[in-house]
Design an enzyme around this catalytic site. Structure first.
Site, PDB file in Angstrom:
ATOM      1  CG  ASP A 142      38.044  41.234  28.911  1.00 55.47           C
ATOM      2  OD1 ASP A 142      38.045  42.073  29.757  1.00 55.47           O
ATOM      3  OD2 ASP A 142      39.008  40.108  28.774  1.00 55.47           O
ATOM      4  CD  GLU A 176      44.409  41.392  40.527  1.00 49.97           C
ATOM      5  OE1 GLU A 176      44.067  41.159  39.516  1.00 49.97           O
ATOM      6  OE2 GLU A 176      45.387  40.723  41.042  1.00 49.97           O
TER       7      GLU A 176
END
Length: 394
Positions: free
Chosen positions: A244, A337
């Protein structure tokens, strides 16, 4: 004397013949013009008569009270479920597929660290970069916009492969579903790239009855993608490309310069215009990461050391083999992350800035919105016609 008379007679005959031809051509032109004029007059007369008899009726004016009434602006729960079933991919079982790269293409991942580092010594040489495999790991899940998102990414990767003459792009698609779907497999096959397609089902993310859900969608899929990289066994660069997002094709040429762990800017990330690293002009090393989304986010005694988006970094197979980094299910929201990058590097100075020292945005956070019921051009009450039309168009 006789010869002269003979030539004069021949000339007179030729002139007479040409005169006859000219007269005949003028008669034909007059006839054609007459017929054209008669046909035009006939058409005008027919149009006049039909207009007078009101055979041509216009629709109601825009301000007329008989204009079409719009239905409710939202789909009901039953209609949403029906639309998702029609736009969902086939549930017929497909076995997972991991394509093999021929032995003469690319280089195998060596086991010793010295050879790994030696292979990355001359990345300025385009022939060396041409031998690197670019692994694109894409987690995906079923939704109405899944097909268009995957098609957009597929065409970007295909363009990058053709534009930069790099055939070693390996697309790894991890589907959050019990089995691989036919439509996702078709999209991968139509790309013309090397690819792997696996189903990695995250039951916790799909079970609405459970109050506590896994905080990170795509975690299991990304780890499965890293295992697939080792299964393919070719040296190269790994990038996590969500379906996306939007990507500039130039990004994939930049990624081939990654030696260990690289970093670059991401546009429209975390509600900000961009998110990027800052490079010290004197040393050429990263000295900070510029982010507006919780740049000093604290979780207990831990801080968000690498406030970077998933689309803003890449790692080499060298880094994967030497560190054995994986995404942690124990990572809290906002720390996925950071936890992963902490396994790869100890400090931001070890990150390698790409894309003109993080001053070019080549990856973007974009979202395709799900269609609204009021915006459907062919409405028919219960939606039977609309759903049938959507099914025929997919």
């Amino acid at each position: 004397m006789k010869t002269t008379v003979f030539f004069i007679m021949v000339a007179l005959l030729v002139l007479g013949y040409l005169h006859l031809l000219t007269m005949y051509a003028q008669r034909i032109d007059s006839s054609v013009i007459f017929h054209h004029v008669a046909a035009r007059n006939s058409i005008q007369e027919e149009f006049k008569q039909s207009h007078q008899s009101q055979q041509y009726q216009s629709g109601p004016p825009l301000s007329d009270s008989r204009s079409v009434q719009l239905p409710p602006p939202r789909l009901s729960a039953a209609e949403t479920k029906q639309l998702q079933e029609l736009t969902a991919f086939s549930s017929q079982e497909l076995p997972p597929l991991v394509q093999r790269i021929p032995d003469h293409q690319g280089r195998s991942i060596p086991k010793d660290k010295a050879t790994l580092l030696q292979q990355l010594a001359d990345l300025d040489d385009p022939q060396i970069r041409a031998q690197r495999v670019l692994y694109i790991i894409t987690p995906t899940h079923k939704r109405i916009t899944q097909r268009v998102d995957l098609m957009r990414l597929q065409q970007t990767l295909t363009l990058a492969s053709l534009q930069y003459h790099h055939s070693l792009i390996y697309w790894i698609i991890l589907e959050d579903a019990p089995t691989c779907s036919h439509a996702v497999r078709n999209i991968a096959q139509e790309s013309g790239l090397y690819f792997a397609h696996k189903a990695v089902h995250s039951s916790d993310n799909n079970n609405k009855k459970k109050k506590k859900k896994t905080p990170h969608r795509g975690l299991a899929q990304r780890n499965a993608g890293l295992e697939t990289v080792l299964q393919v066994g070719k040296e190269g660069v790994i990038y996590f490309a969500d379906d996306d997002n939007g990507y500039d094709s130039r990004l994939f040429a930049e990624l081939l310069f990654t030696r260990h762990t690289s970093i670059f800017a991401v546009g429209l990330s975390g509600g900000a215009a961009y998110e990027r690293c800052h490079v010290d002009p004197t040393t050429g090393k990263v000295d900070a990461i510029l982010s507006t989304w919780k740049p000093k986010y604290n979780v207990g005694k831990r801080t968000r050391k690498f406030p970077m988006d998933m689309a803003g970094f890449a790692l080499s197979t060298t880094a994967l083999v030497t560190t054995k980094a994986r995404f942690r299910p124990q990572s809290t929201a906002g720390m996925l992350e950071t936890d992963f990058l902490s396994l790869l590097v100890a400090d931001v100075a070890e990150l390698e800035p790409l894309a003109a020292n993080c001053t070019r945005i080549l990856a973007w956070h974009v979202k395709t919105t799900e269609p609204q019921w009021a915006h459907n051009p062919e409405l028919d009450g219960d939606g039977t016609k609309t759903f049938a039309l959507i099914k025929s168009m997919l």
